[in-house]
Design an enzyme around this catalytic site. Structure first.
Site, PDB file in Angstrom:
ATOM      1  N   PHE A 112       0.812  -1.226   0.000  1.00  0.00           N
ATOM      2  CA  PHE A 112       0.000   0.000   0.000  1.00  0.00           C
ATOM      3  C   PHE A 112       0.842   1.271   0.000  1.00  0.00           C
ATOM      4  CE2 PHE A 112      -0.166   2.514   3.914  1.00  0.00           C
ATOM      5  CZ  PHE A 112       0.631   1.767   4.767  1.00  0.00           C
ATOM      6  N   LYS A 113       2.122   1.167   0.361  1.00  0.00           N
ATOM      7  CA  LYS A 113       2.946   2.377   0.420  1.00  0.00           C
ATOM      8  C   LYS A 113       3.070   3.056  -0.940  1.00  0.00           C
ATOM      9  CE  LYS A 113       5.120   1.447   4.771  1.00  0.00           C
ATOM     10  NZ  LYS A 113       4.629   0.077   5.074  1.00  0.00           N
TER      11      LYS A 113
END
Ligand SMILES: *Cc1c(COP(=O)(O)O)cnc(C)c1O
Length: 469
Positions: A112-113
């Site tokens: 998700f980063k």
């Protein structure tokens, strides 16, 4: 929109000025002086927007020193189907009638980063261009953050990245992902040491003020406000996709480490998004779960942090937590400083008198998931739905379960894809996770990495020689 420090010691500054900074000069974190608020009618008017257009709307409320047309260019460059694999950018993947995954891991590094970092790459380049400035990002990584930063900043004008990683301590997949980048502005440095030693080198360089100023050294760590703001967008997106009309509520379950992801959910809720619950999931490193259960915040030292099978959550000092406590204390900077003074003096602070507010006022609940829970959740989810989830997402699914309510969608944030953590997948279901087609040849690609001793001087000399100027 101006930004102040949680500790009250910074004159309010515009977005572009806090963008490139780490901690505020008083040791606090930058927060908006007032949060934007979104009414129900505005929210409804956003249902038809693409992800990039929604990002322009929301980020535009946090960023008023970049002209709207320029901001739209940046969000469209960041949130493209070619980068995130589908028109929708963030797909919803149903697991049952009430539980769905919010697919945040479709970007280049499968975690998700990428959601925030891809935007950060474009906005860094934009601001540096305007200022005719350069920046050299120096960081240490044990996996996800470093690769997301490298993929976001590769080939960008005005920026170079120097990423330290512990030699031989990342998975083959993670190594291949980072070291196969051939862009000239990306420098992988494999240090003969462990992650904490890499981190110590970065800290030593950051405290060398002369070196820092001479080479325009910066960071892209998890306290960067632009990352938080970019993460707020997908909570709105998830709500818009999971509901059909105004007033409906949604709960989110968030696998947590540094409190960056769930903080963005808290911000979205404070802005008026109808969020019922924010479910905070930890692994065995349960400092945050302990806080939401007892009201006492007691971070742990590195030697008391367990190495678990959801490694990106192996954190015992949550760097973004101060921003939540700031709101909890009704934005009283004196009270906040008192908490952090107490933390420095006694190793803990106690807000147990506020315990009832955590859920009633802020929607927060929390739970722990263990290695056995992860294996069990990965296996049963796979058997019952055919969907394979990664160990971090499994922590979110497990902890969410007792908080699922009929008629209220529960969105579990999918923080990584299983291919990244295949050993645990194999343990759970007896076979490895499939590797996405476009990454299959990754480990055969040539790798570009500098081996170095665990030496500040050696790293400093290398950066001085290769820094963007
Ligand atoms: C970084 C990370 C987390 C933790 O997110 P925070 O913002 O630090 O709470 C969870 N899962 C994965 C896969 C991550 O990379």
């Amino acid at each position: 929109m101006k930004y102040q420090s949680t500790r009250g010691g910074m004159t309010p500054q515009p977005f572009s000025d806090i963008l490139l900074e780490g901690l505020a000069p008083d040791g606090g974190l930058a927060v908006p002086v007032t949060l934007p608020s979104i009414d129900a009618q505005t929210l409804e008017s956003w249902r038809g927007l693409s992800y990039a257009d929604l990002a322009t709307e929301i980020l535009g409320r946090f960023i008023d020193d970049i002209p709207r047309a320029d901001l739209a260019r940046l969000t469209h460059a960041a949130y493209r189907p070619e980068v995130f694999g589908s028109e929708g950018i963030v797909p919803l993947k149903p697991l049952s009638a009430s539980v769905s995954l919010l697919g945040l891991s479709e970007g280049p590094t499968l975690a998700f980063k990428d959601m925030a970092m891809q935007f950060l790459g474009h906005v860094f380049e934009y601001v540096l261009d305007k200022r005719n400035a350069t920046l050299n990002i120096v960081g240490a990584t044990s996996g996800d953050t470093g690769s997301a930063a490298e993929y976001a900043l590769r080939g960008k004008r005005g920026v170079s990245v120097f990423m330290l990683s512990p030699q031989g301590r990342m998975s083959e997949f993670q190594r291949a992902q980072m070291y196969s980048l051939q862009d000239e502005n990306i420098h992988n440095i494999a240090v003969d040491g462990v992650f904490d030693e890499c981190q110590d080198i970065v800290k030593a360089l950051a405290s060398d003020l002369d070196f820092k100023a001479r080479h325009h050294i910066g960071a892209v760590n998890s306290i960067n406000w632009a990352r938080i703001a970019a993460q707020v967008v997908y909570y709105f997106w998830g709500w818009l996709r999971a509901t059909t009309g105004s007033g409906q509520r949604v709960s989110f379950s968030v696998p947590s480490g540094n409190f960056g992801n769930i903080l963005a959910g808290h911000i979205a809720r404070q802005m008026g998004l109808p969020i019922r619950r924010l479910v905070l999931a930890t692994n065995e490193n349960n400092v945050l779960e302990e806080f939401f259960r007892t009201g006492v915040y007691r971070p742990r030292a590195a030697e008391h942090t367990h190495a678990t099978s959801s490694p990106s959550m192996d954190i015992s000092r949550a760097s973004n937590f101060e921003r939540f406590v700031f709101d909890l204390l009704d934005r009283d900077t004196d009270a906040l400083r008192a908490c952090w003074d107490q933390l420095a003096n006694t190793g803990a602070f106690d807000l147990s008198h506020m315990l009832p507010q955590f859920e009633s006022r802020y929607g927060f609940v929390a739970g722990v998931s263990t290695h056995a829970d992860r294996l069990n959740t990965i296996r049963t989810t796979y058997e019952q739905t055919g969907v394979l989830i990664d160990p971090h997402t499994a922590d979110g699914v497990k902890v969410a379960a007792p908080f699922v309510e009929e008629g209220i969608p529960m969105l579990v944030l999918e923080t990584a894809l299983p291919a990244k953590f295949s050993e645990t997948i194999e343990q759970a279901i007896g076979k490895p996770a499939p590797v996405p087609a476009h990454l299959r040849g990754l480990s055969d690609l040539p790798q570009r990495v500098q081996q170095m001793d665990c030496s500040v001087d050696q790293v400093r000399a290398y950066i001085a020689q290769h820094a963007a100027s």
